[in-house]
Design an enzyme around this catalytic site. Sequence first.
Site, PDB file in Angstrom:
ATOM      1  N   HIS A   1      36.460  44.360  45.757  1.00  0.00           N
ATOM      2  CA  HIS A   1      36.119  44.879  47.042  1.00  0.00           C
ATOM      3  C   HIS A   1      34.761  44.475  47.807  1.00  0.00           C
ATOM      4  CE1 HIS A   1      39.811  47.469  47.273  1.00  0.00           C
ATOM      5  NE2 HIS A   1      39.680  47.614  46.035  1.00  0.00           N
TER       6      HIS A   1
ATOM      7  N   ASP B   1      34.661  40.936  49.026  1.00  0.00           N
ATOM      8  CA  ASP B   1      35.089  39.669  49.469  1.00  0.00           C
ATOM      9  C   ASP B   1      35.079  40.197  50.862  1.00  0.00           C
ATOM     10  OD1 ASP B   1      37.607  41.005  49.193  1.00  0.00           O
ATOM     11  OD2 ASP B   1      38.715  39.078  48.721  1.00  0.00           O
TER      12      ASP B   1
ATOM     13  N   ASP C   1      41.190  35.967  46.224  1.00  0.00           N
ATOM     14  CA  ASP C   1      42.231  35.545  45.291  1.00  0.00           C
ATOM     15  C   ASP C   1      42.875  34.116  45.999  1.00  0.00           C
ATOM     16  OD1 ASP C   1      42.200  37.982  44.812  1.00  0.00           O
ATOM     17  OD2 ASP C   1      43.910  38.640  46.028  1.00  0.00           O
TER      18      ASP C   1
ATOM     19  N   SER D   1      47.160  38.416  41.232  1.00  0.00           N
ATOM     20  CA  SER D   1      47.464  37.602  42.546  1.00  0.00           C
ATOM     21  C   SER D   1      48.623  36.686  42.202  1.00  0.00           C
ATOM     22  CB  SER D   1      46.082  36.826  42.895  1.00  0.00           C
ATOM     23  OG  SER D   1      45.191  37.644  43.276  1.00  0.00           O
TER      24      SER D   1
HETATM   25  C1  GLA Z   1      43.076  42.445  46.322  1.00  0.00           C
HETATM   26  C2  GLA Z   1      42.721  41.491  47.755  1.00  0.00           C
HETATM   27  C3  GLA Z   1      41.574  40.787  47.569  1.00  0.00           C
HETATM   28  C4  GLA Z   1      40.161  41.586  47.179  1.00  0.00           C
HETATM   29  C5  GLA Z   1      40.507  42.587  45.918  1.00  0.00           C
HETATM   30  C6  GLA Z   1      39.592  43.508  45.632  1.00  0.00           C
HETATM   31  O1  GLA Z   1      43.127  41.522  45.446  1.00  0.00           O
HETATM   32  O2  GLA Z   1      43.775  40.729  47.642  1.00  0.00           O
HETATM   33  O3  GLA Z   1      41.175  39.873  48.702  1.00  0.00           O
HETATM   34  O4  GLA Z   1      39.938  42.294  48.115  1.00  0.00           O
HETATM   35  O5  GLA Z   1      41.525  43.240  46.180  1.00  0.00           O
HETATM   36  O6  GLA Z   1      38.364  42.914  45.255  1.00  0.00           O
END
Ligand code: GLA
Length: 388
Positions: free
Chosen positions: A37, A39, A174, A128
């Site tokens: 969390h 990014d 991601d 992802s």
């Molecule tokens: C998801 C979002 C990312 C990132 C993570 C937490 O994967 O797609 O962009 O914010 O949560 O780190």
Amino acid sequence: MNNRELYKHIKNIFKEKYAGAPLCVQSPGRINIIGEHLDYNGGYVLPASIDKYMYVAIAPSSRTYSCVYAADLDDELKLDWNHIEKEPPGSWKNYVLGVLAGIRKQGKTPGNFNAVFGSNIPVGAGLSSSAALENGIAFALNSLFDLGLERSGMMHISIAAEHDFAGVNCGMMDQFSNLYGKQDHGILLDCETLSFEYIPWKPTEYQLLLIDTGVKHQLSNSPYNQRKEDCQTGFHAIRQHFPELSSLSRASIAQLDAVKDTISPRVYQRCRYVIEENQRVLQARVALQNQDLMQTGELLYASHEGLSKLYEVSCAELDFLVDTARQEKAVAGSRMMGGGFGGCTLNLVRKDAIPLFIEYAGEKYFRRFGSHARFYPVNISDGTKLLK
Ligand code: GLA
């Protein structure tokens, strides 16, 4: 299916359904070693691509429309480049349509095509799979039609697809790690400047082991967006006093404490987590460079603690798995990974102890929750590429 079998399977399906010899793209899932969390808070993250993949087979079509077939779902999308419209929320088609819309927006005019895709990246597990699909399609179209897109261009197209078509307000981690992954390297990415460095990392005696709770997370409409808002509120308050600050991640605890009375306890907690986690990423960089597994592991546990108690994005299943790992000497570190509210934990487990640990943790999990956790040993692999 293992990677080789899956790749062949996708190519065969293509040949059965459509004509022509397809190009094939391999697009990986990702882990995040640490820096969760951060990014969307302009912080540092330390992700890597893994050897679980989405395969996309693609060839030109002479018809007046294009087709994309989802092999795992036995579902086909027929589309016209001139009429790209969103599907109802939750449909896989939005990831593809979003990418096509992004390519169109750049003024590119690719021809019609047929594509088949399939993957062994578990869906909804925080690995992802959606970024793998978006970038897999973008990369395949770019290669097939020579669109001249750079990796950074594809990244932005995929992020926009996620925001505008899938309705998830994600950061860039991601899509970035999917495109820039490098075998046996973590990527230290500065999400404020997008500068990055590769950190060689191949733990020899330890294995990266993902444990999937089976609790599916849905990031659209989830508290994910609320976390983002809390962070913005906190950053805004800190900036009133420290206007030179460029992002929440760059703030210090002292700066946060200076505005404590002007923000809610909840916003304070969220901001505290962000600032501490950012510092942990920088400590992890040193630990990885020194091949210090124990220190890396401690940082993973500390990260989980913050995610669970301060940021509040964990859940009972994730906490249980991390607690179980913590009781085992053979596990150097463990934490929830990705957006949270379900999905996987990331564990650093001594290789010789893996079979016993899986049996022990699996049974314990089943006794507690009545469902089976899944275990995926993974290795750090290359980012999206064309297969020859
Ligand atoms: C998801 C979002 C990312 C990132 C993570 C937490 O994967 O797609 O962009 O914010 O949560 O780190």
